[in-house]
Design an enzyme around this catalytic site. Structure first.
Site, PDB file in Angstrom:
ATOM      1  N   HIS A 100      23.131 -43.989 166.525  1.00 42.96           N
ATOM      2  CA  HIS A 100      22.698 -44.133 165.134  1.00 42.96           C
ATOM      3  C   HIS A 100      22.360 -45.586 164.808  1.00 42.96           C
ATOM      4  O   HIS A 100      21.314 -45.872 164.214  1.00 42.96           O
ATOM      5  CB  HIS A 100      23.795 -43.648 164.189  1.00 42.96           C
ATOM      6  CG  HIS A 100      23.502 -43.914 162.737  1.00 42.96           C
ATOM      7  ND1 HIS A 100      22.775 -43.040 161.952  1.00 42.96           N
ATOM      8  CD2 HIS A 100      23.817 -44.963 161.934  1.00 42.96           C
ATOM      9  CE1 HIS A 100      22.655 -43.551 160.733  1.00 42.96           C
ATOM     10  NE2 HIS A 100      23.293 -44.710 160.694  1.00 42.96           N
ATOM     11  N   GLU A 101      23.240 -46.501 165.207  1.00 46.54           N
ATOM     12  CA  GLU A 101      22.976 -47.919 164.924  1.00 46.54           C
ATOM     13  C   GLU A 101      21.748 -48.416 165.682  1.00 46.54           C
ATOM     14  O   GLU A 101      20.988 -49.240 165.175  1.00 46.54           O
ATOM     15  CB  GLU A 101      24.206 -48.763 165.269  1.00 46.54           C
ATOM     16  CG  GLU A 101      25.450 -48.417 164.465  1.00 46.54           C
ATOM     17  CD  GLU A 101      25.217 -48.411 162.968  1.00 46.54           C
ATOM     18  OE1 GLU A 101      24.323 -49.137 162.481  1.00 46.54           O
ATOM     19  OE2 GLU A 101      25.923 -47.674 162.259  1.00 46.54           O
ATOM     20  N   HIS A 104      18.589 -47.722 163.851  1.00 44.77           N
ATOM     21  CA  HIS A 104      18.163 -48.758 162.907  1.00 44.77           C
ATOM     22  C   HIS A 104      17.369 -49.854 163.624  1.00 44.77           C
ATOM     23  O   HIS A 104      16.407 -50.400 163.074  1.00 44.77           O
ATOM     24  CB  HIS A 104      19.373 -49.378 162.215  1.00 44.77           C
ATOM     25  CG  HIS A 104      20.037 -48.466 161.225  1.00 44.77           C
ATOM     26  ND1 HIS A 104      19.332 -47.814 160.233  1.00 44.77           N
ATOM     27  CD2 HIS A 104      21.334 -48.096 161.070  1.00 44.77           C
ATOM     28  CE1 HIS A 104      20.169 -47.090 159.507  1.00 44.77           C
ATOM     29  NE2 HIS A 104      21.387 -47.236 159.999  1.00 44.77           N
ATOM     30  N   HIS A 108      13.574 -51.038 162.866  1.00 48.37           N
ATOM     31  CA  HIS A 108      13.183 -52.432 162.689  1.00 48.37           C
ATOM     32  C   HIS A 108      12.009 -52.786 163.604  1.00 48.37           C
ATOM     33  O   HIS A 108      11.045 -53.427 163.184  1.00 48.37           O
ATOM     34  CB  HIS A 108      14.381 -53.333 162.986  1.00 48.37           C
ATOM     35  CG  HIS A 108      14.149 -54.766 162.627  1.00 48.37           C
ATOM     36  ND1 HIS A 108      14.943 -55.794 163.097  1.00 48.37           N
ATOM     37  CD2 HIS A 108      13.213 -55.370 161.847  1.00 48.37           C
ATOM     38  CE1 HIS A 108      14.513 -56.935 162.618  1.00 48.37           C
ATOM     39  NE2 HIS A 108      13.467 -56.719 161.866  1.00 48.37           N
TER      40      HIS A 108
END
Length: 232
Positions: A100-101, A104, A108
């Site tokens: 999940h991280e 991100h 980006h």
């Protein structure tokens, strides 16, 4: 006309209770799924590095951070920060959070619009958050003489509410990317995938409740503002 705010009070209290329940459920789910070892035997750190590599991202570091459920992606220094447990564990919960991280980080790298919009709001919100509570407090205390401070406070608080709602598509999209990748890459079995999906769903609910709580609080201040105007 008097603006009845009793319903707003109820909503604020209800949001607080629901938030507590969701947080408790989230911790319970993560504790449960942290006990399930991955068949692939990969740690959160290894999963994160593999997902970044698969997406051609070579300038993001995966590091360990203190605390529990403190995992986050920092676009400023391009680091995927995994809590100590997630960083080292080889579980369905660790796989879900690590991916999940990294979702991100992928957002980006691909200039995902919602993330860009949220990031653009951060500097303004950082400045506003320092004095907004004082403006709101002054507004409430001065409400009998003037509504201007409270009006200003409401405008400022509306920015934080907007930020909460902008965060929702960012979080849901990161989870979608994570689940699709761990499934396609064979990181998890079908059973482990179901656990990872459930864990991320509960994590997403914390953001939903936070957004609704922010909206309820905003409506609370609006009710004070409107009530004061109606009594004039």
């Amino acid at each position: 006309m008097y603006y009845n705010s009793s319903g707003i009070y109820f909503i604020v209290i209800l949001a607080m209770v629901v938030s507590w329940i969701i947080q408790w459920r989230l911790r319970s789910k993560f504790s449960q799924y942290a006990q399930v070892g991955l068949q692939s035997n990969l740690s959160g750190k290894q999963i994160a590095e593999l997902m970044l590599a698969d997406h051609g991202i070579n300038d993001v570091r995966v590091i360990s951070t203190e605390g529990r459920l403190t995992d986050h992606y920092n676009p400023t220094d391009k680091t995927v920060n995994l809590s100590e447990a997630v960083y080292a564990e080889r579980s369905a919960a660790a796989a879900a959070v690590a991916a999940h991280e990294c979702g991100h980080a992928v957002q980006h790298a691909t200039a995902y619009n919602a993330l860009q919009f949220r990031s653009a709001m951060v500097p303004a919100l950082s400045a506003v958050s320092k004095f907004m509570p004082f403006v709101l407090l002054a507004g409430v205390l001065m409400i009998r003489s003037t509504v201007i401070p409270l009006g200003v406070g409401i405008v400022l608080f509306s920015l934080t509410t907007l930020f909460s709602f902008v965060t929702l598509p960012v979080e849901f999209d990161a989870s979608k990317r994570a689940l699709a990748w761990i499934d396609k890459r064979g990181i998890v079995t079908p059973q482990e995938h179901a656990m990872a999906k459930d864990a991320l769903w509960w994590a997403a609910m914390t953001y939903v409740v936070a957004a609704l709580s922010s909206l309820a609080t905003l409506l609370y201040y609006v009710s004070i503002f409107m009530g004061s105007r109606d009594r004039r």
